[in-house]
Write a protein that holds these residues in place. Structure first.
Motif, mmCIF file in Angstrom:
data_model
loop_
_atom_site.group_PDB
_atom_site.id
_atom_site.type_symbol
_atom_site.label_atom_id
_atom_site.label_comp_id
_atom_site.label_asym_id
_atom_site.label_seq_id
_atom_site.Cartn_x
_atom_site.Cartn_y
_atom_site.Cartn_z
ATOM 1 N N ASP A 1 -2.086 -2.666 5.129
ATOM 2 C CA ASP A 1 -2.881 -1.464 4.847
ATOM 3 C C ASP A 1 -3.244 -0.724 6.131
ATOM 4 O O ASP A 1 -3.214 0.510 6.182
ATOM 5 C CB ASP A 1 -4.154 -1.818 4.081
ATOM 6 N N LEU A 2 -3.582 -1.471 7.181
ATOM 7 C CA LEU A 2 -3.932 -0.853 8.462
ATOM 8 C C LEU A 2 -2.735 -0.103 9.036
ATOM 9 O O LEU A 2 -2.865 1.048 9.479
ATOM 10 C CB LEU A 2 -4.416 -1.914 9.457
ATOM 11 N N ILE A 3 -1.579 -0.715 9.035
ATOM 12 C CA ILE A 3 -0.374 -0.067 9.564
ATOM 13 C C ILE A 3 -0.086 1.219 8.805
ATOM 14 O O ILE A 3 0.165 2.264 9.408
ATOM 15 C CB ILE A 3 0.823 -1.032 9.497
ATOM 16 N N THR B 1 1.041 7.149 8.484
ATOM 17 C CA THR B 1 1.240 7.454 7.067
ATOM 18 C C THR B 1 2.714 7.605 6.704
ATOM 19 O O THR B 1 3.055 7.621 5.524
ATOM 20 C CB THR B 1 0.466 8.723 6.664
ATOM 21 N N ASP B 2 3.592 7.695 7.698
ATOM 22 C CA ASP B 2 5.027 7.740 7.437
ATOM 23 C C ASP B 2 5.666 6.355 7.438
ATOM 24 O O ASP B 2 6.855 6.222 7.141
ATOM 25 C CB ASP B 2 5.738 8.611 8.478
ATOM 26 N N ALA B 3 4.919 5.333 7.784
ATOM 27 C CA ALA B 3 5.492 3.987 7.907
ATOM 28 C C ALA B 3 5.996 3.451 6.573
ATOM 29 O O ALA B 3 7.054 2.848 6.502
ATOM 30 C CB ALA B 3 4.467 3.028 8.515
ATOM 31 N N ALA C 1 -3.670 8.226 10.297
ATOM 32 C CA ALA C 1 -2.528 9.025 10.750
ATOM 33 C C ALA C 1 -2.535 9.295 12.253
ATOM 34 O O ALA C 1 -1.876 10.225 12.707
ATOM 35 C CB ALA C 1 -2.439 10.326 9.963
ATOM 36 N N CYS C 2 -3.237 8.488 13.043
ATOM 37 C CA CYS C 2 -3.256 8.684 14.493
ATOM 38 C C CYS C 2 -2.222 7.810 15.201
ATOM 39 O O CYS C 2 -2.142 7.812 16.416
ATOM 40 C CB CYS C 2 -4.646 8.414 15.071
ATOM 41 N N GLY C 3 -1.426 7.078 14.444
ATOM 42 C CA GLY C 3 -0.500 6.154 15.063
ATOM 43 C C GLY C 3 0.940 6.373 14.664
ATOM 44 O O GLY C 3 1.250 7.091 13.720
#
Length: 111
Positions: free
Chosen positions: A58-60, A65-67, A93-95
């Motif tokens: 969930d964290l990833i 959000t594209d993962a 969505a910062c990653g």
């Protein structure tokens, strides 16, 4: 603790890196991980978390959000880059998910 012990046994160089056990990370809730990450000192430029699902998956997916990661499997690894200047700025969505390594793929990776 068992996972960390296995990693340290199999990856001796990891023993040279400071690691801390955080009981608060024994959680299955993404929001608890987010709260912990936001409380990290900005001097910590990298964080390596060993934890549990569904919190990690969930964290990833929240960070990137594209993962669209269905499941971070047991003993799976995911590396993300976060576009933040301070841990307190952590937001959805910062990653960007940069790399994954799953046990089922280990025999397919070159040595």
């Amino acid at each position: 603790q068992l996972t960390l012990g296995g990693l340290l046994d199999g990856w001796p160089a990891l023993q040279l890196i400071k690691h801390v056990t955080e009981p608060a990370l024994y959680t299955f809730d993404r929001d608890e991980l987010v709260s912990w990450l936001r409380s990290q000192p900005d001097s910590a430029d990298r964080v390596f978390i060993i934890g549990h699902n569904p919190a990690l998956t969930d964290l990833i997916n929240w960070l990137d959000t594209d993962a669209a990661l269905d499941n971070l499997p047991t003993a799976g690894f995911a590396r993300l880059r976060l576009d933040i200047d301070a841990w307190s700025a952590l937001a959805g969505a910062c990653g960007t998910l940069l790399d994954t390594l799953f046990p089922r793929n280990l025999d397919q990776r070159p040595c």
